[in-house]
Design an enzyme around this catalytic site. Structure first.
Site, PDB file in Angstrom:
ATOM      1  N   TYR A  94      27.193 -61.596  -4.630  1.00  0.00           N
ATOM      2  CA  TYR A  94      27.492 -61.837  -6.227  1.00  0.00           C
ATOM      3  C   TYR A  94      27.449 -63.148  -6.986  1.00  0.00           C
ATOM      4  O   TYR A  94      26.700 -63.491  -7.893  1.00  0.00           O
ATOM      5  CB  TYR A  94      28.993 -60.943  -6.581  1.00  0.00           C
ATOM      6  CG  TYR A  94      29.041 -60.922  -8.129  1.00  0.00           C
ATOM      7  CD1 TYR A  94      28.610 -60.092  -8.795  1.00  0.00           C
ATOM      8  CD2 TYR A  94      29.808 -61.897  -8.635  1.00  0.00           C
ATOM      9  CE1 TYR A  94      28.819 -59.863 -10.385  1.00  0.00           C
ATOM     10  CE2 TYR A  94      30.157 -61.739 -10.005  1.00  0.00           C
ATOM     11  CZ  TYR A  94      29.395 -60.898 -10.782  1.00  0.00           C
ATOM     12  OH  TYR A  94      29.742 -60.642 -12.358  1.00  0.00           O
ATOM     13  N   ALA A  96      26.022 -65.894  -5.430  1.00  0.00           N
ATOM     14  CA  ALA A  96      24.547 -66.149  -5.562  1.00  0.00           C
ATOM     15  C   ALA A  96      23.678 -65.580  -6.504  1.00  0.00           C
ATOM     16  O   ALA A  96      22.930 -66.301  -7.144  1.00  0.00           O
ATOM     17  CB  ALA A  96      24.038 -66.138  -4.116  1.00  0.00           C
TER      18      ALA A  96
END
Length: 178
Positions: A94, A96
């Protein structure tokens, strides 16, 4: 919008119906949490595809219409990010994906700002949504404390911020609201 052809069709249908695109809001998001050592490849790919790829594909086709084809050129793209870019344990995918989405916004601003396309990123604090409903009270409190507001938001409050950004007329800038 995670499939290039679908994103292109969505943008083209809106452009054809209204004759121009003035505002595009990137507000797609999903989670599929797991510790790094336990995260399955599909958990990584699905979250990246939904949160980052969708922003790229819609930006690609919308920028082509807004900054190149339409006269006068320009408009506003607002990217809704997350306080989660600071990464809770179990949210490597999430965090990233949201950082990747923010970088799509920054690059789009650099590429098309001189053509009148305005780009904004809004990184709200903790927002009470279906996506955050499953968080533990500890996770919820951590996210609230991480945000500058130190309180949860309602989706309507974020929508007002997006509406404000969509009305800005200055071109060629990127504005980030945290």
């Amino acid at each position: 919008v995670t499939i290039p052809e679908d994103a292109e069709r969505l943008v083209s249908e809106a452009y054809d119906k209204f004759g121009r695109l003035d505002v595009v809001v990137h507000n797609v998001g999903t989670t599929d949490d797991g510790l790094v050592v336990r995260m399955e490849p599909n958990q990584w790919y699905d979250v990246m595809r939904t949160n980052a790829d969708s922003a790229f594909f819609v930006s690609k086709y919308a920028a082509e219409k807004m900054a190149i084809r339409q006269k006068p050129s320009g408009g506003m793209m607002v990217y809704v990010s997350s306080v989660g870019v600071k990464a809770l344990p179990g949210q490597a995918n999430y965090a990233a994906s949201k950082i990747a989405m923010e970088n799509v916004a920054v690059v789009a601003a650099r590429e098309y700002g001189k053509r009148g396309l305005n780009i904004s990123i809004i990184r709200p604090g903790f927002v009470e949504t279906e996506l955050t409903a499953g968080l533990s009270s500890r996770q919820r409190q951590f996210l609230i404390e991480m945000s500058t507001s130190k309180r949860p938001f309602k989706p309507e409050e974020i929508a007002r911020g997006i509406a404000y950004l969509a009305t800005l007329k200055e071109s060629g800038h990127i504005m980030t609201i945290f």
